[in-house]
Design an enzyme around this catalytic site. Sequence first.
Site, PDB file in Angstrom:
ATOM      1  N   HIS A   1      33.223  50.196 102.426  1.00 60.57           N
ATOM      2  CA  HIS A   1      33.485  50.640 101.051  1.00 60.57           C
ATOM      3  C   HIS A   1      34.822  51.361 100.960  1.00 60.57           C
ATOM      4  CE1 HIS A   1      32.634  53.509  97.587  1.00 60.57           C
ATOM      5  NE2 HIS A   1      32.533  52.316  97.032  1.00 60.57           N
TER       6      HIS A   1
ATOM      7  N   HIS B   1      41.283  53.466  93.662  1.00 62.44           N
ATOM      8  CA  HIS B   1      40.041  53.450  92.881  1.00 62.44           C
ATOM      9  C   HIS B   1      40.221  54.008  91.473  1.00 62.44           C
ATOM     10  CE1 HIS B   1      36.176  55.109  91.456  1.00 62.44           C
ATOM     11  NE2 HIS B   1      35.652  54.035  92.033  1.00 62.44           N
TER      12      HIS B   1
END
Length: 239
Positions: free
Chosen positions: A6, A47
């Site tokens: 991730h 992100h």
Amino acid sequence: MKVFAHRGASGDFPENTKSAILEALKVGVDGIEVDIQSSLDNYMVIHDSWLDRTTSGKGKVSDFTAYELSKVDAGNGEKIPTIQQLFDWNNNKSLLNIELKHTFELERFAAQLERNIEAKKISKANILVSSFDHHQLLWLKNRLPWLNIGALTSSIPINYAKFAKDLDAFSVHVDKNFVNKAFVDDAKKRGLKIYAYTVDKEQDITLMLKYGIDGIFTNYPVQTKAYLLSLQKVQLTSA
């Protein structure tokens, strides 16, 4: 069960950076998940829409050029990668799950995928594009019918995985806190893979296995792979 790093191996390295990506490749994950934001002239691997949390910069990613963004520190002196750097570092060694965040000019994104496939930097089988923005996924699927897309949700919809099937998705990506056995079973009946995020705790990993989840996104791929291996050894011993 597949293990996806991730934001790279983000539990031990700055998220979405070269070191996190290379570490994920080193430990042999099944896939690497990264996030993409649009700058003024490129796609950046980061992100948040805002620079503040993960970098030394201030302001919105979309307000700067890639060159300007290259001047900020993304952790331990690292830079915010461009999507092309991501393809170059990975060099088709692993599946890339590219999650679209605040992105625009998707024709440019589609063309960049095609160029990297032609250059053999990535294969079609090693690209999975996901997003909470299902409109973008639908546009991309129409533009690139071969593209595997993953429909993200943080809820348990009334019709379970129907929304993902309606998008002709390859997979549905679910919040570990908002998934149950019925959701998993429904996804599989519809021919979808079902992956859960973000799964780090051993108890959660065990629960995802119990549900029949096909893969998990984890910040700690080394530890997660080791735990899964230990479970396999226990099963073999008790068999």
